[in-house]
Design a protein around this motif. Structure first.
Motif, PDB file in Angstrom:
ATOM      1  N   CYS A  11      42.022  44.533  36.788  1.00  0.00           N
ATOM      2  CA  CYS A  11      42.736  43.380  36.225  1.00  0.00           C
ATOM      3  C   CYS A  11      43.622  43.857  35.087  1.00  0.00           C
ATOM      4  O   CYS A  11      43.605  45.038  34.731  1.00  0.00           O
ATOM      5  CB  CYS A  11      41.770  42.280  35.767  1.00  0.00           C
ATOM      6  N   HIS A  17      36.904  40.795  33.489  1.00  0.00           N
ATOM      7  CA  HIS A  17      36.836  40.293  34.868  1.00  0.00           C
ATOM      8  C   HIS A  17      36.626  41.414  35.885  1.00  0.00           C
ATOM      9  O   HIS A  17      35.929  41.237  36.876  1.00  0.00           O
ATOM     10  CB  HIS A  17      38.092  39.490  35.190  1.00  0.00           C
ATOM     11  N   PHE A  19      34.861  44.026  35.647  1.00  0.00           N
ATOM     12  CA  PHE A  19      33.449  44.436  35.710  1.00  0.00           C
ATOM     13  C   PHE A  19      32.555  43.318  36.220  1.00  0.00           C
ATOM     14  O   PHE A  19      31.563  43.569  36.895  1.00  0.00           O
ATOM     15  CB  PHE A  19      33.002  44.938  34.339  1.00  0.00           C
ATOM     16  N   MET A  20      32.909  42.086  35.884  1.00  0.00           N
ATOM     17  CA  MET A  20      32.136  40.964  36.420  1.00  0.00           C
ATOM     18  C   MET A  20      32.271  40.928  37.942  1.00  0.00           C
ATOM     19  O   MET A  20      31.297  40.725  38.665  1.00  0.00           O
ATOM     20  CB  MET A  20      32.630  39.649  35.813  1.00  0.00           C
ATOM     21  N   ALA A  22      33.069  43.428  39.924  1.00  0.00           N
ATOM     22  CA  ALA A  22      32.402  44.606  40.487  1.00  0.00           C
ATOM     23  C   ALA A  22      30.906  44.362  40.624  1.00  0.00           C
ATOM     24  O   ALA A  22      30.293  44.663  41.652  1.00  0.00           O
ATOM     25  CB  ALA A  22      32.671  45.826  39.610  1.00  0.00           C
ATOM     26  N   LEU A  85      40.119  37.961  41.532  1.00  0.00           N
ATOM     27  CA  LEU A  85      38.912  38.307  40.774  1.00  0.00           C
ATOM     28  C   LEU A  85      37.991  37.106  40.596  1.00  0.00           C
ATOM     29  O   LEU A  85      36.770  37.227  40.696  1.00  0.00           O
ATOM     30  CB  LEU A  85      39.308  38.872  39.404  1.00  0.00           C
ATOM     31  N   GLN A  86      38.580  35.946  40.329  1.00  0.00           N
ATOM     32  CA  GLN A  86      37.757  34.739  40.138  1.00  0.00           C
ATOM     33  C   GLN A  86      36.937  34.456  41.392  1.00  0.00           C
ATOM     34  O   GLN A  86      35.768  34.105  41.310  1.00  0.00           O
ATOM     35  CB  GLN A  86      38.645  33.523  39.841  1.00  0.00           C
TER      36      GLN A  86
ATOM     37  N   SER B 116      29.969  42.664  30.397  1.00  0.00           N
ATOM     38  CA  SER B 116      30.672  41.898  31.436  1.00  0.00           C
ATOM     39  C   SER B 116      29.853  41.869  32.717  1.00  0.00           C
ATOM     40  O   SER B 116      29.721  40.839  33.371  1.00  0.00           O
ATOM     41  CB  SER B 116      32.039  42.513  31.725  1.00  0.00           C
ATOM     42  N   VAL B 120      27.197  38.177  35.277  1.00  0.00           N
ATOM     43  CA  VAL B 120      26.983  37.580  36.593  1.00  0.00           C
ATOM     44  C   VAL B 120      25.488  37.386  36.843  1.00  0.00           C
ATOM     45  O   VAL B 120      25.084  36.919  37.887  1.00  0.00           O
ATOM     46  CB  VAL B 120      27.621  38.417  37.730  1.00  0.00           C
TER      47      VAL B 120
END
Lengths: 106, 147
Positions: A11, A17, A19-20, A22, A85-86, B116, B120
């Motif tokens: 990004c 984002h 890493f989230m 991934a 990404l979202q 980050s 999740v």
């Protein structure tokens, strides 16, 4: 050999984002029984870089990107799926299932 | 220079809009010597915010920037007193990543990326959102940074 899922996340800032996405993809793909490798192109540089062998072996190649990633030439001739990404963060499992259906992977 | 310390956990903060939150982050960054230019930090946070709303669901927002005004990479954890209207999304936990503009292959940035990744994880998010215990929050973030 098991099935293999590879991904590339990038990004603009490469702080959050990337890493989230991934992590979300890695977890979802593992849950679905894949060997997983996800490259991140973040602010800390390129990590977990995908090799030509990774790309050759992959059953699924997914790019979750908001920018054009570096090293796109590696993927020439391969079928690549691309998502935002979202989407990758919020619906990683759904995305993988859609691709599986598309490719006829069980 | 430290990527995270207890001083970077700010609880019960009197802010009620996204504007106030961004301004607060810039002011705190300046007070804590993370930023060498408060206004530039605020401006650069806004640049990111306009490009892409940083609310990520679950009442969490992650305003972040890579700015020449930032001295070293840090994470700030901010809990507002009341729920914030973050451009249409309710937010009660702010996780702000601040990074210098030029900084590749930096161990601290890799540490930040681990937070980050934790975002999740539902359990991590829920515990962090619900806690007002500074020691617990500190331990959770340190744990993530060093995972």
């Amino acid at each position: 050999m098991g099935k293999k899922f590879i991904g590339l996340c990038a990004c603009t800032m490469g702080l959050a984002h990337t890493f989230m996405a991934a992590e979300a993809l890695e977890q979802a793909a593992k849950e679905k029984g894949y060997d997983v490798k996800i490259e991140t192109q973040g602010t800390d540089g390129i990590k977990n870089k995908l090799t030509p062998q990774d790309i050759e072996e992959a059953d699924i190649i997914l790019h979750a990107v908001a920018v054009t990633p570096e090293g796109m030439d590696r993927f020439e001739g391969y079928e690549i799926y691309e998502v935002g990404l979202q989407d990758a963060i919020k619906n990683s499992k759904g995305i993988i299932e859609e691709i599986e259906e598309d490719l006829g992977i069980k | 220079m430290k990527t995270f310390k207890k001083e970077y956990v700010l609880l019960n903060v009197d802010i009620s809009t996204r504007e106030e939150a961004i301004a607060f982050i810039a002011t705190k960054a300046s007070e804590l010597d993370i930023s060498n230019d408060r206004d530039k930090t605020e401006l650069d946070l806004w640049d990111r915010e306009r490009e892409y709303n940083t609310a990520i669901g679950d009442m969490i927002a992650i305003p972040h920037t890579k700015s020449p005004s930032i001295n070293f990479p840090v994470v700030l954890i901010i809990k507002p007193k009341d729920i914030i209207d973050w451009y249409g999304e309710n937010v009660n936990l702010i996780i702000s990543f601040l990074s210098p503009k030029k900084n590749t292959n930096n161990i601290h940035l890799t540490m930040l990326s681990k937070i980050s990744r934790k975002l999740v994880n539902e359990e991590f998010k829920t515990t962090l959102s619900e806690s007002n215990d500074i020691d617990l929050i500190y331990e959770m973030i340190m744990g993530a940074l060093n995972s």
